[in-house]
Design an enzyme around this catalytic site. Structure first.
Site, PDB file in Angstrom:
ATOM      1  N   ASN A 161      23.777  75.725 118.693  1.00  0.00           N
ATOM      2  CA  ASN A 161      23.565  76.937 119.485  1.00  0.00           C
ATOM      3  C   ASN A 161      22.142  76.968 120.024  1.00  0.00           C
ATOM      4  OD1 ASN A 161      21.789  78.382 117.572  1.00  0.00           O
ATOM      5  ND2 ASN A 161      23.587  78.236 116.253  1.00  0.00           N
ATOM      6  N   ARG A 162      21.789  78.018 120.720  1.00  0.00           N
ATOM      7  CA  ARG A 162      20.530  78.040 121.477  1.00  0.00           C
ATOM      8  C   ARG A 162      19.293  78.343 120.641  1.00  0.00           C
ATOM      9  NH1 ARG A 162      20.796  81.807 126.404  1.00  0.00           N
ATOM     10  NH2 ARG A 162      18.658  81.045 126.587  1.00  0.00           N
TER      11      ARG A 162
END
Ligand code: CTP
Length: 200
Positions: free
Chosen positions: A10-11
């Site tokens: 994820n980011r």
């Protein structure tokens, strides 16, 4: 892992967790930093533990808290993992794969806490209903406080040096912080943990 060369992530950059570890070291606390795969230099003075999967993070956290007084859980842990990672690289001639995902265990919710008055800080990344959802995480995950941020705003949060967060406490208090560097937010979180520890 999806196969030996691909993974789901994820980011999150890990910067908030590293800033908290740096603040804890500066405050004179013995600190273990359990880190997923990020592109950040290690924090001097912290005991570094590198893990890859959510299951490995669970195991590392459970082991590390045996000797700890507090846990600050800033990691953006994956909620789902490929059910059956392929042992060999998936080849495109075989067509688009359909990935079956299975849920990971929630670390905060399933940890065996080492002692009474063990201090737990959670995070809440939300794109809507920030206050309500953060308070729900505070109670479901039995935290002393939750650090909440709105990740729908394009200029704060992920992979930046600053952030806007609100702290929601078990006591019912809420403290909104003005935009601040992750270093400052890290120092504030460590100071709040110290304040709670002093009152135990
Ligand atoms: N967390 C955890 N174990 C997981 C997932 C999350 O311990 N498997 C922790 C995070 O480190 C954070 C808190 O739970 O301190 C909230 O994480 P967040 O991603 O905001 O929420 P989730 O509980 O995963 O729920 P959702 O993604 O649906 O918002």
């Amino acid at each position: 892992p999806i196969d030996p060369v691909r993974y789901l992530s994820n980011r999150s950059s890990g910067r908030m967790g590293y800033a908290i570890a740096a603040a804890a070291i500066a405050g004179g606390h013995r600190t273990t930093l359990i880190s997923g795969p990020v592109c950040l230099p290690p924090i001097d003075g912290a005991e570094m533990r590198h893990i890859v999967t959510a299951a490995e993070m669970h195991e590392a956290v459970q082991a590390a808290i045996a000797e700890a007084d507090a846990l600050i859980m800033a990691a953006a842990v994956a909620d789902f993992t490929p059910a059956r990672p392929a042992p060999r690289k998936l080849k495109k001639e075989r067509g688009a794969p359909v990935l079956e995902l299975s849920p990971t265990r929630d670390i905060l919710q399933s940890l065996v806490r080492p002692k009474k008055n063990f201090i737990v800080v959670g995070f809440a990344a939300e794109t809507e209903n920030l206050a309500e959802r953060a308070k729900r995480k505070l109670s479901v995950k039995q935290c002393d406080f939750v650090v909440a941020n709105d990740v729908s705003l394009s200029d704060t949060g992920f992979d930046r040096d600053d952030n806007i967060v609100t702290l929601y406490f078990r006591t019912g208090a809420a403290r909104e912080m003005a935009r601040a560097s992750k270093a400052d937010i890290g120092r504030r979180i460590v100071a709040e943990v110290q304040r709670i520890a002093n009152n135990i």
